[in-house]
Each structure stands twice: as structure tokens, then as C-alpha cells.
Motif scaffolding. Sequence first.
Motif, PDB file in Angstrom:
ATOM      1  N   THR A  73      -9.363 -46.558  -6.665  1.00 17.14           N
ATOM      2  CA  THR A  73     -10.698 -46.163  -7.105  1.00 17.14           C
ATOM      3  C   THR A  73     -10.554 -45.488  -8.465  1.00 17.14           C
ATOM      4  N   PRO A  74     -11.571 -45.553  -9.332  1.00 19.53           N
ATOM      5  CA  PRO A  74     -11.463 -44.851 -10.621  1.00 19.53           C
ATOM      6  C   PRO A  74     -11.221 -43.355 -10.398  1.00 19.53           C
ATOM      7  N   ALA A  75     -10.491 -42.741 -11.312  1.00 12.31           N
ATOM      8  CA  ALA A  75     -10.091 -41.339 -11.153  1.00 12.31           C
ATOM      9  C   ALA A  75     -11.303 -40.435 -10.968  1.00 12.31           C
ATOM     10  N   ARG A  76     -11.184 -39.536  -9.988  1.00 15.75           N
ATOM     11  CA  ARG A  76     -12.235 -38.541  -9.764  1.00 15.75           C
ATOM     12  C   ARG A  76     -11.642 -37.162  -9.993  1.00 15.75           C
ATOM     13  N   SER A  77     -12.441 -36.240 -10.498  1.00 17.97           N
ATOM     14  CA  SER A  77     -11.927 -34.877 -10.675  1.00 17.97           C
ATOM     15  C   SER A  77     -11.890 -34.200  -9.314  1.00 17.97           C
ATOM     16  N   ILE A  78     -11.007 -33.235  -9.179  1.00 19.43           N
ATOM     17  CA  ILE A  78     -10.863 -32.554  -7.884  1.00 19.43           C
ATOM     18  C   ILE A  78     -12.153 -31.827  -7.509  1.00 19.43           C
ATOM     19  N   GLU A  79     -12.916 -31.382  -8.531  1.00 16.64           N
ATOM     20  CA  GLU A  79     -14.166 -30.672  -8.240  1.00 16.64           C
ATOM     21  C   GLU A  79     -15.140 -31.566  -7.455  1.00 16.64           C
ATOM     22  N   ASP A  80     -15.104 -32.877  -7.726  1.00  8.25           N
ATOM     23  CA  ASP A  80     -16.005 -33.793  -7.024  1.00  8.25           C
ATOM     24  C   ASP A  80     -15.607 -33.968  -5.561  1.00  8.25           C
ATOM     25  N   CYS A  81     -14.395 -33.590  -5.220  1.00  7.76           N
ATOM     26  CA  CYS A  81     -13.895 -33.823  -3.865  1.00  7.76           C
ATOM     27  C   CYS A  81     -13.763 -32.547  -3.049  1.00  7.76           C
ATOM     28  N   ILE A  82     -14.020 -31.385  -3.688  1.00 14.47           N
ATOM     29  CA  ILE A  82     -13.890 -30.121  -2.955  1.00 14.47           C
ATOM     30  C   ILE A  82     -15.140 -29.875  -2.106  1.00 14.47           C
ATOM     31  N   LEU A  83     -14.921 -29.534  -0.856  1.00 18.39           N
ATOM     32  CA  LEU A  83     -16.020 -29.161   0.047  1.00 18.39           C
ATOM     33  C   LEU A  83     -15.906 -27.679   0.348  1.00 18.39           C
ATOM     34  N   ASP A  84     -17.047 -27.000   0.488  1.00 15.53           N
ATOM     35  CA  ASP A  84     -16.942 -25.659   1.071  1.00 15.53           C
ATOM     36  C   ASP A  84     -17.165 -25.818   2.576  1.00 15.53           C
ATOM     37  N   ARG A  85     -17.076 -24.711   3.290  1.00 11.73           N
ATOM     38  CA  ARG A  85     -17.134 -24.782   4.755  1.00 11.73           C
ATOM     39  C   ARG A  85     -18.449 -25.381   5.248  1.00 11.73           C
ATOM     40  N   ASN A  86     -19.547 -25.019   4.586  1.00 18.43           N
ATOM     41  CA  ASN A  86     -20.852 -25.515   5.030  1.00 18.43           C
ATOM     42  C   ASN A  86     -20.999 -27.013   4.770  1.00 18.43           C
ATOM     43  N   GLN A  87     -20.528 -27.454   3.591  1.00 20.53           N
ATOM     44  CA  GLN A  87     -20.605 -28.894   3.284  1.00 20.53           C
ATOM     45  C   GLN A  87     -19.760 -29.698   4.268  1.00 20.53           C
ATOM     46  N   ALA A  88     -18.577 -29.174   4.590  1.00 22.73           N
ATOM     47  CA  ALA A  88     -17.694 -29.873   5.526  1.00 22.73           C
ATOM     48  C   ALA A  88     -18.361 -29.973   6.892  1.00 22.73           C
ATOM     49  N   ALA A  89     -18.990 -28.882   7.311  1.00 20.65           N
ATOM     50  CA  ALA A  89     -19.642 -28.879   8.630  1.00 20.65           C
ATOM     51  C   ALA A  89     -20.805 -29.876   8.668  1.00 20.65           C
ATOM     52  N   MET A  90     -21.470 -30.088   7.527  1.00 16.32           N
ATOM     53  CA  MET A  90     -22.600 -31.017   7.475  1.00 16.32           C
ATOM     54  C   MET A  90     -22.140 -32.480   7.387  1.00 16.32           C
ATOM     55  N   THR A  91     -20.878 -32.687   6.989  1.00 15.02           N
ATOM     56  CA  THR A  91     -20.346 -34.055   6.860  1.00 15.02           C
ATOM     57  C   THR A  91     -19.938 -34.555   8.239  1.00 15.02           C
ATOM     58  N   VAL A  92     -20.315 -35.770   8.573  1.00 17.89           N
ATOM     59  CA  VAL A  92     -19.959 -36.296   9.895  1.00 17.89           C
ATOM     60  C   VAL A  92     -18.531 -36.827   9.829  1.00 17.89           C
ATOM     61  N   LEU A  93     -17.582 -35.947  10.069  1.00 16.23           N
ATOM     62  CA  LEU A  93     -16.175 -36.343  10.042  1.00 16.23           C
ATOM     63  C   LEU A  93     -15.739 -36.747  11.437  1.00 16.23           C
ATOM     64  N   ASN A  94     -15.181 -37.960  11.546  1.00 20.30           N
ATOM     65  CA  ASN A  94     -14.748 -38.455  12.847  1.00 20.30           C
ATOM     66  C   ASN A  94     -13.701 -39.540  12.637  1.00 20.30           C
ATOM     67  N   GLY A  95     -12.657 -39.546  13.465  1.00 24.44           N
ATOM     68  CA  GLY A  95     -11.607 -40.551  13.305  1.00 24.44           C
ATOM     69  C   GLY A  95     -10.869 -40.389  11.991  1.00 24.44           C
ATOM     70  N   HIS A  96     -10.810 -39.147  11.469  1.00 27.08           N
ATOM     71  CA  HIS A  96     -10.200 -38.885  10.175  1.00 27.08           C
ATOM     72  C   HIS A  96      -8.813 -38.267  10.347  1.00 27.08           C
ATOM     73  N   VAL A  97      -8.170 -37.937   9.231  1.00 30.91           N
ATOM     74  CA  VAL A  97      -6.865 -37.270   9.247  1.00 30.91           C
ATOM     75  C   VAL A  97      -7.034 -35.906   8.588  1.00 30.91           C
ATOM     76  N   VAL A  98      -6.670 -34.846   9.310  1.00 31.62           N
ATOM     77  CA  VAL A  98      -6.731 -33.491   8.765  1.00 31.62           C
ATOM     78  C   VAL A  98      -5.315 -33.082   8.361  1.00 31.62           C
ATOM     79  N   VAL A  99      -5.143 -32.689   7.103  1.00 34.11           N
ATOM     80  CA  VAL A  99      -3.839 -32.231   6.624  1.00 34.11           C
ATOM     81  C   VAL A  99      -3.911 -30.723   6.420  1.00 34.11           C
ATOM     82  N   CYS A 100      -3.220 -29.975   7.281  1.00 28.88           N
ATOM     83  CA  CYS A 100      -3.150 -28.510   7.144  1.00 28.88           C
ATOM     84  C   CYS A 100      -1.957 -28.193   6.251  1.00 28.88           C
ATOM     85  N   LEU A 101      -2.230 -27.681   5.057  1.00 27.80           N
ATOM     86  CA  LEU A 101      -1.180 -27.517   4.052  1.00 27.80           C
ATOM     87  C   LEU A 101      -0.986 -26.052   3.689  1.00 27.80           C
ATOM     88  N   PHE A 102       0.196 -25.531   3.952  1.00 24.46           N
ATOM     89  CA  PHE A 102       0.542 -24.170   3.553  1.00 24.46           C
ATOM     90  C   PHE A 102       1.300 -24.233   2.238  1.00 24.46           C
TER      91      PHE A 102
END
Length: 796
Positions: free
Chosen positions: A429-458
Motif C-alpha cells: 500500500t502507498p506509505a502512510r504516516s504513523i499518525e494516520d494509524c495511531i488509535l487512542d483507547r476510545n477509537q480502538a474501542a469503537m473499531t470492530v476488531l475481530n479475528g485480528h492479531v494483537v502485538v503486545c510490545l514492551f
Amino acid sequence: MGWFTSQKGRRHIVVCGHITYESVSHFLKDFLHEDREDVDVEVVFLHRAEPDLEFEGLLKRQHTRVKYFQGSLMNAMDLERAKVHEADACLVLANKYCPDPDAEDAANIMRVISMKNYCEESRIIIQLMQYHNKAYLLNIPSWDWKQGDDVICLAELKLGFIAQSCLAPGFSTMMANLFAMRSFITSPDMAAWQNDYLQGTGCEMYTETLSPSFSGMTFSQASELCFVKLKLLLLAIEVKPIDGGDTKISINPQSSKMPANTVGFFIAQSAEEVKRAWFFCKGCHDDVKDENQIKKCKCKNLAKFRTGVRAIQLVGRAMANSKTNCPQQNMVNSAMPIPIVKKNMMSKEENGAKNMMNGRVKVPNNTVDDTYGGYHLSYEVKKLMPTNKSTAQQKPSKLEVGIADDQAKDFDFAKTEMKYDSTGMFHWTPARSIEDCILDRNQAAMTVLNGHVVVCLFADPDSPLIGLRNLVMPLRASNFHYHELKHVVIVGAVDYIRREWKTLQNLPKISVLNGSPLSRADLRAVNVNLCDMCVILSAKVPSNDDPTLADKEAILASLNIKAMTFDDTIGVLNQSSNAPDAMSPLGSPIVLHRKGSVYGSNVPMITELVNDSNVQFLDQDDDDDPDTELYLTQPFACGTAFAVSVLDSLMSTTYFNQNALTLIRSLITGGATPELEIILAEGAGLRGGYSTPDTLSHRDRCRVGQISLSDGPLATFGEGRKYQDLFVASLRNYGMLCIGLYRLRDAALTTVDATSKRYVITNPPFDFGLLPTDQVYVLLPFERKQSRFSFSETEV
């Protein structure tokens, strides 16, 4: 001081880099394993430090096969003492627990430069920590993977293994057990599941030339014959292109017929078993029922064939015809299925001999058109060009493109959409800036995420980069349709992810939640209970004070998720998945909706560990002894834990069988090629490419999947049928190659119960009984239309 004196007719290898008692004992245990038959290779260690008492004891116990010399790799005299110029190969070990991976890689690359400067024909196999450092090896003029030089990038393979586990849970365990040399001893005192698992750990990967009886068969026919008659699992074959290019490894290829002298890749318990494929003769063995009776026969045709192959082996090259030039082909000796013969002879091209320079092949410039608009282009730049030169010159305003899933033929050049990278191996896909892909907690909760992969990164803002691209790229392979791609949500410190972003910006369906993997609110926001896999990674540098604390964040995150409860999304999902219009764009029922887990302990999870012994803290209900080897522990057997230490065995595997690493890499990375490595070495990331029939043909390769026996076309096999029945039916009807099972640990349960753990059974015996709750690991051919199966990784 001392000098190494080699015995006539006996090979030796030089091992250097990170040399300690632990690294050497692990290396020797695998290298000198009994399953390799008689390994008549001396091991010479070259290191600056003097060995301590414990190390000296190990060297004395192995004194007939191991020598130790004190010296520096940067000193030509020390290289002379270790006879590096006569060595069959030089192996460079990395310190996997170093505080600065880039410095470790730089030191080891300098060792390679020194050895190549001393003797450029030396075959070198190096371990590297970081993927981006692979590019520096390409700068060494005499580095040539076609001559046997190879790099085992720990970050690339580790994250690739974990990525495949996102598609087929437990697959990382199966593959890790395949290239490690292990002998299993089952016991009546052990639980039934442990005996089943252990039998699978005894399987390894071998190569062998197929006998003339296989000539003219399709791969499916040969694989069925090998499994039913010879009790061998044939995974892949070597394919020699008609135009005389490099030999390629084709995994579960469809339709094409096999020529004589085809080399096959097998999964078997020992090198002895694999010889059956070499000895099999249709005339003599057709009526033989016992596979152990398939031995050398006195058949005239086969004897002639063997004599011919042996003659070819003496000159170190097997050639199908005078046009074929395949420098990385290793002809396989009948006495030992996986030797590497050093290649010093090069074949000739049809139109004249190639120029030889420093033992490497140089193609005269006049054989290829290297210009574009009158300008001379380097090899690397040509590879970076997204479109074909001649097409662009003939049609300046329009571009001929192949038909992708829904792409029409003669689009306007400016409007033509790039869907894949320039090699056609990955979605782009054409390059996207990271700002376009950052979600805050409320946006994430409103997104219907299902069958996805969660990467917990320390990670700290200044932690070493771990190369997240190696985790995401296999999940973006072009042999998936776009709607099948799993959304990847990275939960971690955005300051660190920002540093990794330039390698991720061209990969579709990625979101970032700036939060903490230990925050339950953040985990709920990304619907961790509805994910297909939760991956727990740490980029933090382990402390030198107490190495056992290196995994503290990963263990805390794992236990935190297991202790969570979820009760608010089950009904909603059940209702929506039963909706009459729940159809995918291709018309097949949506299978991405998996029933949510009520308890965190049922969330599919894989945790990466630095220290093997910390695996005991992941499962509170297991009774693993703290001293138990990693591969024998319950979390590893279940595919919920992975440690980089399991990749140590790859050094030995690559030395004995270079093509095994190529096969593992193509299975694990989703299709990384030498061409792609050159593009990524430029540092500009993935380049988009217009779809041509040639690049679109690259989509046609198999991938890893997991099929449930509880429903679907294969459901009848779960009702007490044998594994051989399933194997044959899957291959004949669907072209799918079954390679193992993922079975409930408590097999008494007759329904899919989310509270139960599963364990991996690699290549079960032919008469192994199946259960309706089993899930099957398969190598699936690419399907241009919708898939006929609902994949079980989307179910609990």
C-alpha cells in the motif's frame, strides 16, 4: 599455540564468534547427533580467550572430534593455524543475549570480512541478530549464497515463526522440532499426549534423490506413494527451470510432472528411513507390504541409474542437461542423504563459457540489455524498477497489466493501482504516516476488531530495533486474498514504534495503540478476547545483573491476560455471525468471526522468551521441572511459548543441508527471495509494482493453514478414521498436504471446549486415530477464487 593437522580424507569445520561452554555444548549436541549417521567431521574452535575448567572438561570428553585453538579471527597467522583455507565451512556463532545486537553483528561481519580476505572461496555460515545488518554482507565482494555462503538471521526467523503461529497456532513448535536433532523415548509412565508429542519431536527434515520409479509422476502422486508405501512425508521438491536459471524449491507444487533425478525434501525419523525413496523400484517393491523391506534391489535399470548418479557426484555436480546452470544444487549421495559437496566447477552456458573471476561467475555485459533510455543500469537498480522497460517504451500512456482479483486490463498508467510489491510476493500500500494509524483507547474501542492479531510490545524509546517488519510481512504474503489479511494492532510505546515505522508504512491493515500491554483497559479496547492471536514481545535489553529477569514483562503480560474475564461481547458476535447477509466480497460465508473468549486463559497467545528456564512461569497448571529442556515443556508443546534458543540447531542443519534453510525460510517468511533482499538492502523499504502476468504468477504458491475436523468437507474423518485416510483424501480432492495435528490435551472431551489446551503432533503415524476435535496442519495451494474451508485459527 599449535597448528591443526587434518587427516587425509576427513573434513573439518572452523567455528568462531561467541564461544562459551554453553554455546559450544549446545552446538556439539546437535552437530554430532546420532540421527545424522556417522558424522566424520572434525570441529575446530578458534577463540581469543582460554577455555575455563568446565569448558576444558567438555573438550577433553570430545577430544577425538573437537580441537580448540586460542587466537584471533582478524589475524591471518591464526587463520592459517586453524587451516581455514582447507575447512569445509566456517561457522560464526552470535551471542543471542548481548546488550547491543548491532555491535555484535558488526563484530561478526568483520570476522567474515577477515576470513573472506584470507580465503575468498571459504564457505561461511553466520548467525546475525538483526535483519537490517544482512545488507552489509552483500557488500563483501566474495560473499555468494550460490557457493554455499549463508546467513541465519535470528530476528527474521524468530518473528517469522511467531507470524506463522498467528495463522496456524502451534506451527512454530512443529517447525522448530523439525530442524532440531532429537531422539524420542516414549514411556508408559507418561501421559498419552506427551507420548504423541514426543514421537513428533523425533522427526527431522532430510533430502534425498527420488528413484527413477517417480519420474513422470505429479507431486501429489509421489507424495501419496511416499506416505502410503514408504511411510515418508514428501514436503517439497527441487525444480530446475527450463531456461537454466537457479534451482528453486517448490513446496507442494500442483500439476507439473517430476523429471528424473529430482531431489525431494522429506520429514522422517532418521536418515536411514529416507533411503527408501532412493531404493524404491516399482518392479521389485510393488507388492512389498513392509516398508522396512524396501532396500537396494538388483534391478538392472536402477543399478544403471545409481551408477550414473554416483559418477556425476564424483565431479560434484548433477546436470539435467548441458544448458542448466544451478550453482546451489547439491547432488545427494546415496550413502548419506544430506551432505554438502564443495563446488569448484562451474557449468558452461550454451552460447560460450562464462568468465571466471576469483572463483565467481561473471556474465559478459553484452549478453543482456543493461540499458534504459541509453543509460547503463546496475543490477540493483533494475530490480527496483516497478515496471517492464519495453512495455513502458511501447505504450507511454498506457500500461499492460495482468488481471488481479478485480483489476481490469488496460487502466490509465496514472490511475493503475499498485496492490503488490515489485516482486509480487507481498501485499503493498502507498506509505502512510504513523499518525494516520495511531488509535487512542476510545477509537480502538469503537473499531470492530475481530479475528485480528494483537502485538503486545514492551520497549523503551531507545531499545534496539527488533524488526517488526519480519512479523508483519509473512501475514501480508500475496498468496492471501486481501480480505483474508488479519488486521495487526500493535500495543506499545509509540516513540519506539515510530523508529520501526519506515519498515511498516507500506504494509496494509496495521494500527497502533499508544498504551501499555499491561493495561487491561488498553487490552479490552483492542478486543484481545476476540483476536486470533496475541503475540507478546519485548525489545528491552536484558540486565546483566540477573538474566532470569529478562522476561519479567512478557511473563507479567501473559499472566495478566490469562487472569482477565470478558462477558460483554459474546452475544453480539453470535448474533451478527448468524445474519443472513454475512457474506464476504467473494460470496463465501464470513469465517473471521470467532466466538469471544469468556476467560483470558482461552485467548490464543504466544510469548517470546529470552531465557528458556522462564517457561515454567507461563503455565500455572503444568508440572514441568525447572530443569526440563524447553522442547519438553507444556507451553512449548502447546505452541504458546517460543525462545530464540531453538534456532541454534539451524547452524548444523544449514551446514549439512543448505537447501533445508531455503525451504524453512520460504515457509516461514511467506516468500522472501534474494531479489527482495537486495531491494530491502537499499533501505527504502518495500517498493510497489504494477501487476504483470509474471508478478501475479508469484501469488501461486502454497501457504500454511489449519483445518478443523469438527465441520466442513473433512468432518467425516474425525469420526474414528485413520490419519492415512485423511492424508490421501486431502491430497487427492483438494491438493492439500497434511503435515500434523493440533489436538486437545484432554482428548476425552468430545466437543470443542475453549478451556482446553492443545498440543502439536508432527507427522503422525499412518494408523493414528483421528478425533472430531482435531485440527490439521496443512500446506494449502493458492486458490484464485474463494476458499472452500473455514480456517480453524478463527475458532477457539
